[in-house]
Scaffold this active site. Sequence first.
Site, PDB file in Angstrom:
ATOM      1  N   SER A 134       0.767  -1.209   0.413  1.00 57.33           N
ATOM      2  CA  SER A 134      -0.117  -0.155  -0.154  1.00 57.33           C
ATOM      3  C   SER A 134       1.097   1.101  -0.369  1.00 57.33           C
ATOM      4  O   SER A 134       2.230   1.757   0.680  1.00 57.33           O
ATOM      5  CB  SER A 134      -0.558  -0.376   0.895  1.00 57.33           C
ATOM      6  OG  SER A 134      -1.331   1.660   1.528  1.00 57.33           O
ATOM      7  N   GLU A 136       0.444   3.362   1.320  1.00 59.65           N
ATOM      8  CA  GLU A 136       0.349   4.032   3.111  1.00 59.65           C
ATOM      9  C   GLU A 136       1.899   3.780   3.387  1.00 59.65           C
ATOM     10  O   GLU A 136       2.334   4.264   4.745  1.00 59.65           O
ATOM     11  CB  GLU A 136      -0.366   3.439   3.691  1.00 59.65           C
ATOM     12  CG  GLU A 136      -1.883   3.900   3.657  1.00 59.65           C
ATOM     13  CD  GLU A 136      -2.591   5.409   4.740  1.00 59.65           C
ATOM     14  OE1 GLU A 136      -2.300   4.764   6.173  1.00 59.65           O
ATOM     15  OE2 GLU A 136      -2.591   6.286   4.138  1.00 59.65           O
ATOM     16  N   TYR A 157      -1.996  -0.242  10.969  1.00 54.41           N
ATOM     17  CA  TYR A 157      -2.287  -1.160   9.126  1.00 54.41           C
ATOM     18  C   TYR A 157      -0.766  -0.823   8.688  1.00 54.41           C
ATOM     19  O   TYR A 157      -0.419  -1.826   8.066  1.00 54.41           O
ATOM     20  CB  TYR A 157      -2.833   0.009   8.546  1.00 54.41           C
ATOM     21  CG  TYR A 157      -3.382  -1.054   7.003  1.00 54.41           C
ATOM     22  CD1 TYR A 157      -3.979  -1.440   6.911  1.00 54.41           C
ATOM     23  CD2 TYR A 157      -2.663   0.845   5.992  1.00 54.41           C
ATOM     24  CE1 TYR A 157      -4.269  -2.202   5.545  1.00 54.41           C
ATOM     25  CE2 TYR A 157      -2.802   0.281   4.810  1.00 54.41           C
ATOM     26  CZ  TYR A 157      -3.828  -1.442   4.542  1.00 54.41           C
ATOM     27  OH  TYR A 157      -4.102  -1.299   3.111  1.00 54.41           O
TER      28      TYR A 157
HETATM   29  P1  NAP Z   1     -11.678  -4.195   1.369  1.00 52.28           P
HETATM   30  O1  NAP Z   1     -12.563  -4.396   0.817  1.00 52.28           O
HETATM   31  O2  NAP Z   1     -11.833  -4.132   2.716  1.00 52.28           O
HETATM   32  O3  NAP Z   1     -11.443  -6.549   1.178  1.00 52.28           O
HETATM   33  C1  NAP Z   1     -10.799  -7.067   2.353  1.00 52.28           C
HETATM   34  C2  NAP Z   1     -11.056  -8.567   2.289  1.00 52.28           C
HETATM   35  O4  NAP Z   1      -9.975  -8.529   3.020  1.00 52.28           O
HETATM   36  C3  NAP Z   1     -12.131  -8.798   1.857  1.00 52.28           C
HETATM   37  O5  NAP Z   1     -12.636  -9.464   1.564  1.00 52.28           O
HETATM   38  C4  NAP Z   1     -12.222  -9.252   3.534  1.00 52.28           C
HETATM   39  O6  NAP Z   1     -13.351 -10.447   4.135  1.00 52.28           O
HETATM   40  C5  NAP Z   1     -10.600 -10.162   3.972  1.00 52.28           C
HETATM   41  N1  NAP Z   1     -10.321 -10.188   5.296  1.00 52.28           N
HETATM   42  C6  NAP Z   1     -10.377  -9.541   6.504  1.00 52.28           C
HETATM   43  N2  NAP Z   1      -9.905  -9.669   7.266  1.00 52.28           N
HETATM   44  C7  NAP Z   1      -9.598 -11.456   6.755  1.00 52.28           C
HETATM   45  C8  NAP Z   1      -9.460 -12.712   8.045  1.00 52.28           C
HETATM   46  N3  NAP Z   1      -8.619 -12.260   8.904  1.00 52.28           N
HETATM   47  N4  NAP Z   1      -8.827 -13.239   7.443  1.00 52.28           N
HETATM   48  C9  NAP Z   1      -9.258 -13.942   5.279  1.00 52.28           C
HETATM   49  N5  NAP Z   1      -9.662 -12.624   4.400  1.00 52.28           N
HETATM   50  C10 NAP Z   1     -10.131 -11.406   5.519  1.00 52.28           C
HETATM   51  O7  NAP Z   1      -9.924  -3.965   0.704  1.00 52.28           O
HETATM   52  P2  NAP Z   1      -9.653  -4.166  -0.993  1.00 52.28           P
HETATM   53  O8  NAP Z   1      -9.828  -2.803  -1.148  1.00 52.28           O
HETATM   54  O9  NAP Z   1     -10.334  -4.350  -1.168  1.00 52.28           O
HETATM   55  O10 NAP Z   1      -8.146  -4.212  -0.706  1.00 52.28           O
HETATM   56  C11 NAP Z   1      -7.898  -5.582  -0.959  1.00 52.28           C
HETATM   57  C12 NAP Z   1      -6.735  -5.413  -0.653  1.00 52.28           C
HETATM   58  O11 NAP Z   1      -5.206  -4.143  -0.844  1.00 52.28           O
HETATM   59  C13 NAP Z   1      -5.944  -5.243   1.411  1.00 52.28           C
HETATM   60  O12 NAP Z   1      -5.025  -5.800   1.183  1.00 52.28           O
HETATM   61  C14 NAP Z   1      -5.900  -4.026   1.181  1.00 52.28           C
HETATM   62  O13 NAP Z   1      -5.154  -3.820   2.697  1.00 52.28           O
HETATM   63  C15 NAP Z   1      -4.871  -3.356  -0.380  1.00 52.28           C
HETATM   64  N6  NAP Z   1      -4.624  -2.370  -0.361  1.00 52.28           N
HETATM   65  C16 NAP Z   1      -5.687  -1.688  -0.815  1.00 52.28           C
HETATM   66  C17 NAP Z   1      -5.907  -0.545  -1.150  1.00 52.28           C
HETATM   67  C18 NAP Z   1      -7.371   0.641  -1.751  1.00 52.28           C
HETATM   68  O14 NAP Z   1      -7.052   1.778  -2.130  1.00 52.28           O
HETATM   69  N7  NAP Z   1      -8.223   0.010  -2.318  1.00 52.28           N
HETATM   70  C19 NAP Z   1      -4.409   0.326  -2.018  1.00 52.28           C
HETATM   71  C20 NAP Z   1      -3.360   0.072  -1.150  1.00 52.28           C
HETATM   72  C21 NAP Z   1      -2.788  -1.688  -0.872  1.00 52.28           C
HETATM   73  P3  NAP Z   1     -14.869 -10.466   4.163  1.00 52.28           P
HETATM   74  O15 NAP Z   1     -15.501  -9.473   2.987  1.00 52.28           O
HETATM   75  O16 NAP Z   1     -15.250 -10.955   5.913  1.00 52.28           O
HETATM   76  O17 NAP Z   1     -14.527  -9.072   6.069  1.00 52.28           O
HETATM   77  N1  GDD Z   2     -12.417   6.650   6.271  1.00 50.82           N
HETATM   78  C1  GDD Z   2     -12.396   8.397   6.369  1.00 50.82           C
HETATM   79  N2  GDD Z   2     -13.786   9.015   6.598  1.00 50.82           N
HETATM   80  N3  GDD Z   2     -12.205   8.966   5.771  1.00 50.82           N
HETATM   81  C2  GDD Z   2     -11.638  10.184   5.767  1.00 50.82           C
HETATM   82  C3  GDD Z   2     -13.070  11.286   6.208  1.00 50.82           C
HETATM   83  C4  GDD Z   2     -14.054   9.517   6.604  1.00 50.82           C
HETATM   84  O1  GDD Z   2     -15.141  11.338   7.658  1.00 50.82           O
HETATM   85  N4  GDD Z   2     -12.695  12.227   6.130  1.00 50.82           N
HETATM   86  C5  GDD Z   2     -11.485  12.238   6.051  1.00 50.82           C
HETATM   87  N5  GDD Z   2     -10.953  10.848   5.504  1.00 50.82           N
HETATM   88  C6  GDD Z   2      -9.796  11.062   4.869  1.00 50.82           C
HETATM   89  C7  GDD Z   2      -8.399  10.412   5.343  1.00 50.82           C
HETATM   90  O2  GDD Z   2      -8.071  11.065   7.027  1.00 50.82           O
HETATM   91  C8  GDD Z   2      -7.579  10.701   4.457  1.00 50.82           C
HETATM   92  O3  GDD Z   2      -6.388  11.016   5.128  1.00 50.82           O
HETATM   93  C9  GDD Z   2      -8.797   9.862   3.479  1.00 50.82           C
HETATM   94  O4  GDD Z   2      -9.613  10.732   4.164  1.00 50.82           O
HETATM   95  C10 GDD Z   2      -8.561   8.668   2.890  1.00 50.82           C
HETATM   96  O5  GDD Z   2      -9.419   7.798   3.947  1.00 50.82           O
HETATM   97  P1  GDD Z   2      -9.820   6.629   3.619  1.00 50.82           P
HETATM   98  O6  GDD Z   2     -10.829   6.857   2.656  1.00 50.82           O
HETATM   99  O7  GDD Z   2     -10.124   5.895   4.800  1.00 50.82           O
HETATM  100  O8  GDD Z   2      -8.601   5.550   3.296  1.00 50.82           O
HETATM  101  P2  GDD Z   2      -6.572   5.547   3.518  1.00 50.82           P
HETATM  102  O9  GDD Z   2      -5.917   6.381   2.479  1.00 50.82           O
HETATM  103  O10 GDD Z   2      -6.731   5.726   4.815  1.00 50.82           O
HETATM  104  O11 GDD Z   2      -6.859   3.762   3.090  1.00 50.82           O
HETATM  105  C11 GDD Z   2      -6.788   2.987   1.606  1.00 50.82           C
HETATM  106  O12 GDD Z   2      -6.059   3.697   1.263  1.00 50.82           O
HETATM  107  C12 GDD Z   2      -4.560   2.798   1.178  1.00 50.82           C
HETATM  108  C13 GDD Z   2      -3.819   3.029  -0.156  1.00 50.82           C
HETATM  109  O13 GDD Z   2      -3.478   4.110  -0.076  1.00 50.82           O
HETATM  110  C14 GDD Z   2      -7.278   1.565   2.436  1.00 50.82           C
HETATM  111  O14 GDD Z   2      -7.955   1.350   1.192  1.00 50.82           O
HETATM  112  C15 GDD Z   2      -5.883   1.262   2.207  1.00 50.82           C
HETATM  113  O15 GDD Z   2      -6.631  -0.294   2.657  1.00 50.82           O
HETATM  114  C16 GDD Z   2      -5.436   1.218   1.869  1.00 50.82           C
HETATM  115  O16 GDD Z   2      -3.934   0.396   2.017  1.00 50.82           O
END
Ligand code: NAP
Ligand code: GDD
Length: 348
Positions: A134, A136, A157
Amino acid sequence: MKKALITGITGQDGAYLADFLLRKGYTVHGIIRRASTFNTDRIDNLYKDPHDPKAKLLLHYGDMTDGTSLRRIIEKVQPDEVYNLGAQSHVKVSFEQPEYTADVVYMGALRLLEALRDYIEVSDLQVKVYQAGSSEMYGASKPPQTETTPFHPRSPYAVSKLAAHWLGVNYREAYGMFISNGILFNHESPMRGETFVTRKITRAVGRIKLGLQDKLYLGNLDAKRDWGFAGDYVEAMWLMLQEDEADDFVVSTGEMHSVKEFAHMAFKLAELDWEKYVEIDERYFRPTEVDALCGDSSKARKQLDWAPKVDFPTLVKMMVDHDMELAKQEATLKAAGHEIGLRQLKQS
Ligand code: NAP
Ligand code: GDD
């Protein structure tokens, strides 16, 4: 015919990736967690009864916290490719549940890699692994971030993801395993979880427009992110595993917008003035914030021939259009007497 195993198949990326791989002719195996309610909404459209010989999506109960289940599934499935997407992926929640987050994200990756190491040694078969890293992990490091930017994680995280990233590097160097780390910047879609800021905003836009919600409470509006479309990003994951050698890649659009800009654009699409509806609630601030993320994905663009197809305005519109439809369905249900008030409590 290749076999892929996806952890986190029920999540946003898991659903897009499963769809993508099925279209490529893969048999897709997914690990799902046991839950008291159905948690397969995002992949229900892809699922066929496993008794059907044409079924190419097969699900197995397992958990990243349960190494035995991971080993058993790997031995049974004998995958060619493994995509490790399973995670407690909410940054704010990781401050409240740091131990659990580390257990799933870091220890889960370790359990998976250990099971694969033994499987590869005994079977003498090659398995290619994608580790979902990520942006992050960069945390406090200033943008633009590239593969060589120093990491400075700012949440449990991000620390856990960084540890999993280094495990991937170490297992590659120590055991010659094919493990590619994707360093993906934020990617969104109509399937994004409703507690992430983009989807929280677009859900609110639909609900406010239809009179189902009055206000939207947010935290830090000044945070900036590089938001892309999840459908584009799963292609990059796959491309990494089609390479001859494992490597690490940044995947991003290279464009950065603030939360405020996202809200402004989303409300404007519904002909609403965001400032009338958005209020700040301290509850949504993080103890340590990541101020600005913007990726330089030149390496992926050159080496993988990958590029994002969906730009920022198209992404926002796609999400608003979807959530406007969803709000209309909710309004119809409400008019028919169904209570939907609990929805609001689910925001975080
Ligand atoms: P998500 O929608 O939160 O999906 C997470 C998945 O992991 C869900 O299928 C969840 O299952 C499963 N999971 C959670 N805890 C688990 C456990 N203990 N054992 C097995 N499975 C578990 O996340 P996403 O946005 O698809 O992201 C996919 C991956 O990419 C994650 O690793 C995330 O950290 C990473 N990532 C995401 C982003 C982004 O912007 N989306 C960016 C960078 C990296 P349930 O449905 O049962 O909760
Ligand atoms: N969730 C959330 N809720 N975020 C908020 C809010 C709120 O009400 N208001 C402001 N934010 C700001 C957060 O403080 C953060 O700076 C930004 O919006 C994005 O928050 P999220 O959408 O929760 O995503 P994230 O950037 O913290 O994390 C996501 O992206 C990562 C990759 O950079 C997640 O998908 C992570 O799993 C992933 O790794």
